[in-house]
Design a protein around this motif. Structure first.
Motif, PDB file in Angstrom:
ATOM      1  N   CYS A   1      26.074 -48.393  19.540  1.00  0.00           N
ATOM      2  CA  CYS A   1      25.775 -48.130  21.105  1.00  0.00           C
ATOM      3  C   CYS A   1      26.949 -48.028  21.898  1.00  0.00           C
ATOM      4  CB  CYS A   1      25.102 -49.602  21.665  1.00  0.00           C
ATOM      5  SG  CYS A   1      26.295 -50.826  21.030  1.00  0.00           S
TER       6      CYS A   1
ATOM      7  N   THR B   1      30.009 -48.744  24.982  1.00  0.00           N
ATOM      8  CA  THR B   1      30.538 -49.825  25.691  1.00  0.00           C
ATOM      9  C   THR B   1      30.064 -50.157  26.791  1.00  0.00           C
ATOM     10  OG1 THR B   1      32.376 -48.251  26.565  1.00  0.00           O
ATOM     11  CG2 THR B   1      32.801 -49.137  24.444  1.00  0.00           C
ATOM     12  N   GLU B   2      30.026 -51.278  27.041  1.00  0.00           N
ATOM     13  CA  GLU B   2      29.546 -51.989  28.259  1.00  0.00           C
ATOM     14  C   GLU B   2      30.489 -51.588  29.309  1.00  0.00           C
ATOM     15  OE1 GLU B   2      28.273 -56.385  30.029  1.00  0.00           O
ATOM     16  OE2 GLU B   2      29.085 -56.264  28.083  1.00  0.00           O
TER      17      GLU B   2
ATOM     18  N   GLU C   1      25.768 -57.430  34.679  1.00  0.00           N
ATOM     19  CA  GLU C   1      25.230 -58.123  33.611  1.00  0.00           C
ATOM     20  C   GLU C   1      23.678 -58.171  34.537  1.00  0.00           C
ATOM     21  OE1 GLU C   1      25.577 -59.719  30.894  1.00  0.00           O
ATOM     22  OE2 GLU C   1      27.548 -59.448  30.471  1.00  0.00           O
TER      23      GLU C   1
ATOM     24  N   TRP D   1      20.690 -48.012  23.218  1.00  0.00           N
ATOM     25  CA  TRP D   1      21.674 -47.393  24.156  1.00  0.00           C
ATOM     26  C   TRP D   1      20.890 -46.279  25.289  1.00  0.00           C
ATOM     27  CZ3 TRP D   1      21.298 -42.217  24.751  1.00  0.00           C
ATOM     28  CH2 TRP D   1      20.826 -41.225  23.691  1.00  0.00           C
TER      29      TRP D   1
ATOM     30  N   LYS E   1      20.738 -48.853  28.071  1.00  0.00           N
ATOM     31  CA  LYS E   1      22.059 -49.170  28.555  1.00  0.00           C
ATOM     32  C   LYS E   1      22.585 -48.002  29.372  1.00  0.00           C
ATOM     33  CE  LYS E   1      26.428 -50.213  26.688  1.00  0.00           C
ATOM     34  NZ  LYS E   1      27.263 -50.571  25.489  1.00  0.00           N
TER      35      LYS E   1
ATOM     36  N   ASN F   1      23.492 -47.988  33.224  1.00  0.00           N
ATOM     37  CA  ASN F   1      24.770 -48.133  33.640  1.00  0.00           C
ATOM     38  C   ASN F   1      24.966 -46.784  34.778  1.00  0.00           C
ATOM     39  OD1 ASN F   1      25.696 -49.789  32.083  1.00  0.00           O
ATOM     40  ND2 ASN F   1      26.452 -48.634  30.469  1.00  0.00           N
TER      41      ASN F   1
ATOM     42  N   THR G   1      18.679 -57.489  23.352  1.00  0.00           N
ATOM     43  CA  THR G   1      19.161 -57.472  24.719  1.00  0.00           C
ATOM     44  C   THR G   1      20.832 -57.277  24.637  1.00  0.00           C
ATOM     45  OG1 THR G   1      19.430 -59.977  24.638  1.00  0.00           O
ATOM     46  CG2 THR G   1      17.305 -59.457  25.397  1.00  0.00           C
ATOM     47  N   GLY G   2      21.337 -57.819  23.427  1.00  0.00           N
ATOM     48  CA  GLY G   2      22.714 -57.625  23.513  1.00  0.00           C
ATOM     49  C   GLY G   2      23.015 -56.104  23.142  1.00  0.00           C
ATOM     50  N   GLN G   3      22.211 -55.338  22.569  1.00  0.00           N
ATOM     51  CA  GLN G   3      22.572 -53.888  22.279  1.00  0.00           C
ATOM     52  C   GLN G   3      22.200 -52.899  23.529  1.00  0.00           C
ATOM     53  OE1 GLN G   3      23.635 -52.053  19.236  1.00  0.00           O
ATOM     54  NE2 GLN G   3      24.266 -54.289  19.198  1.00  0.00           N
TER      55      GLN G   3
ATOM     56  N   GLU H   1      22.239 -54.279  26.591  1.00  0.00           N
ATOM     57  CA  GLU H   1      22.818 -55.040  27.978  1.00  0.00           C
ATOM     58  C   GLU H   1      21.598 -55.047  28.933  1.00  0.00           C
ATOM     59  OE1 GLU H   1      26.289 -52.934  28.646  1.00  0.00           O
ATOM     60  OE2 GLU H   1      27.349 -53.338  26.743  1.00  0.00           O
TER      61      GLU H   1
ATOM     62  N   ARG I   1      18.940 -63.780  29.844  1.00  0.00           N
ATOM     63  CA  ARG I   1      18.409 -62.291  29.210  1.00  0.00           C
ATOM     64  C   ARG I   1      16.758 -62.636  29.086  1.00  0.00           C
ATOM     65  NH1 ARG I   1      22.210 -58.433  30.372  1.00  0.00           N
ATOM     66  NH2 ARG I   1      23.922 -58.428  28.803  1.00  0.00           N
TER      67      ARG I   1
END
Length: 461
Positions: free
Chosen positions: A21, A23-24, A28, A250, A253, A257, A279-281, A283, A319
């Motif tokens: 994935c 980067t953040e 949030e 991704w 994400k 983004n 949810t972490g992957q 975001e 989340r």
């Protein structure tokens, strides 16, 4: 959309693949109660409620009335919903699909046709015209409500047949929408020159390849991308991503983004650890299917000990989008009001299902629980007691006093001594189910009660 959809007859097995994935670098999307309401969620459009300050309404169900009237129906309800404490409405897929005026939108054809082009057998969608959709969104915004778009980007439907030179087979991958935007061919689907497949195929439909730059450009990157058109021209404020098992995290994400907005994925899996991973992957938030299955076992299976099960909201409430039922499940089961008492007093961002609110359950009782959620349900959670028929939990408060929720699945009244956060304080049941108004002891203990097959919610008077 999920494998349980009523109009799908078969499913191709899903193969899960874990990809890297990016980067953040964006805001949030967070759940609810450990921070202040204002800090938890953000909205990109001035004048609207913060998403997470209240409750989401799923503003449709499977097979809503056809005939192009649904947008008008929902428009007539948005002000009342806002008054009740709703902060966002989730609409069904709004663009033209293969089944035209009969489609619920999960077989997308032209992402830019909202009921203004004569294709797929109709001008309007099942839900109405472009003008009616715009009127609905305008009325929702005037009522301070965010509008969440249902985004179906795993697969498409309704293309013409063409030969795919990668495998020499004929596939329905030639898309020539009347909007003149996002034409597609075999190279935009699997298999193609990049790879044969991604994480999953749904129902045998042509499976979009999100690794193709052309697909990324049209879905979220270009000035006239689907994401930016939905946000800027139509007025959507956030995203519910359908069947996210079908593509890598991704994608969500990158979409988020690029265009912002609250994002929640439909990752249909009862494993809280898997949901937490996704949810972490991505975001982004996810619907808490682990909570859904635990509640079904607890209330329909008559074992409230199951509320001790692992859930996404317990791992990461910021989340978790909790729900009792949705357009895929839309069943009436025993204890549904008890389930709403659970999600509307606990951490996470709760969702109300249209038919539960408007048709099947007691709207006054649901409005009372929404008020309790918005005004009392703050802070972390401690489970105080469980057995087969009883469940008691304490919310510890954040910029409010918190609460005690007592759920009873037995056929008789119950009462129990519990430890609160309040010394020498008179409390009451904010549901009105009990007329007790006891005073807590100096050591914070007090006896509370609950009616049969019901719930009570206690906080300082």
């Amino acid at each position: 959309m999920t494998p349980s959809k009523k109009w799908y007859k078969f499913i191709i097995p899903i193969v899960l693949v874990c990809f890297g994935c990016t980067t953040e670098n964006f805001e949030e999307n967070v759940g609810s109660q450990s921070l202040t309401k204002q800090e938890n969620f953000t909205t990109s459009r001035a004048g609207l409620k913060s998403i997470g300050s209240g409750v989401m309404m799923q503003a449709f169900y499977w097979d809503v009335p056809a005939g192009g009237t649904w947008w008008d129906t929902v428009e007539g309800k948005v002000q009342d919903w806002s008054n009740a404490g709703i902060d966002a409405i989730w609409l069904p897929p709004a663009s033209k699909a293969q089944n035209g005026a009969f489609s619920m939108g999960y077989d997308p054809f032209d992402y830019y046709d909202f009921g203004q082009y004569n294709q797929m057998g109709s001008v309007e969608t099942r839900f109405g015209s472009l003008t009616e959709l715009q009127n609905l969104i305008s009325s929702a915004h005037n009522a301070q409500l965010n509008v969440i778009a249902d985004i179906v980007i795993n697969h498409n439907s309704g293309g013409d047949s063409e030969v795919n030179p990668v495998n020499g087979q004929s596939n329905w991958t030639d898309f020539n929408p009347m909007s003149g935007k996002f034409f597609r061919s075999y190279n935009d689907f699997h298999p193609n020159g990049i790879h044969n497949n991604d994480t999953g195929v749904f129902g045998g439909f042509p499976d979009l390849c999100h690794h193709q730059t052309y697909v990324q450009d049209w879905l979220w990157k270009k000035t006239e991308s689907v994401a930016k058109y939905y946000r800027d021209s139509i007025g959507f404020d956030g995203w519910r991503f359908d069947y996210v098992k079908g593509f890598e995290p991704w994608v969500v994400k990158d979409w988020k983004n690029e265009v912002g907005g609250f994002s929640v994925g439909e990752y249909w899996d009862g494993n809280a650890s898997t949901l937490d991973w996704w949810t972490g992957q991505a975001e982004a938030s996810a619907f808490d299917f682990a909570c859904y299955y635990a509640m079904d076992a607890a209330f329909d299976g008559n074992d409230l000990n199951r509320l001790n099960d692992d859930m996404l909201w317990k791992r990461n409430s910021m989340r978790a989008v909790t729900f009792v039922t949705n357009h895929d499940t839309d069943e009436i089961y025993n204890g549904k009001m008890l389930a709403y008492a659970y999600i509307l007093t606990h951490e996470g961002y709760p969702t109300i299902f249209y038919r539960d609110y408007e048709e099947w359950l007691n709207k006054e009782r649901l409005n009372n629980l929404i008020w309790i959620h918005n005004n009392l349900a703050g802070g972390s959670t401690n489970i105080l007691y469980t057995d087969n028929n009883e469940y008691i939990a304490r919310r510890n408060g954040y910029n409010n006093a918190g609460l005690i929720v007592y759920i009873n699945n037995a056929d008789y009244w119950q009462e129990r001594w519990i430890e609160t956060n309040w010394s020498n304080t008179q409390i009451k049941d904010y549901t009105g189910h009990s007329n007790w108004e006891p005073t807590t002891q100096g050591g914070k203990w007090v006896k509370i009660q609950v009616p049969p097959k019901s719930y009570s919610v206690w906080a300082p008077k």
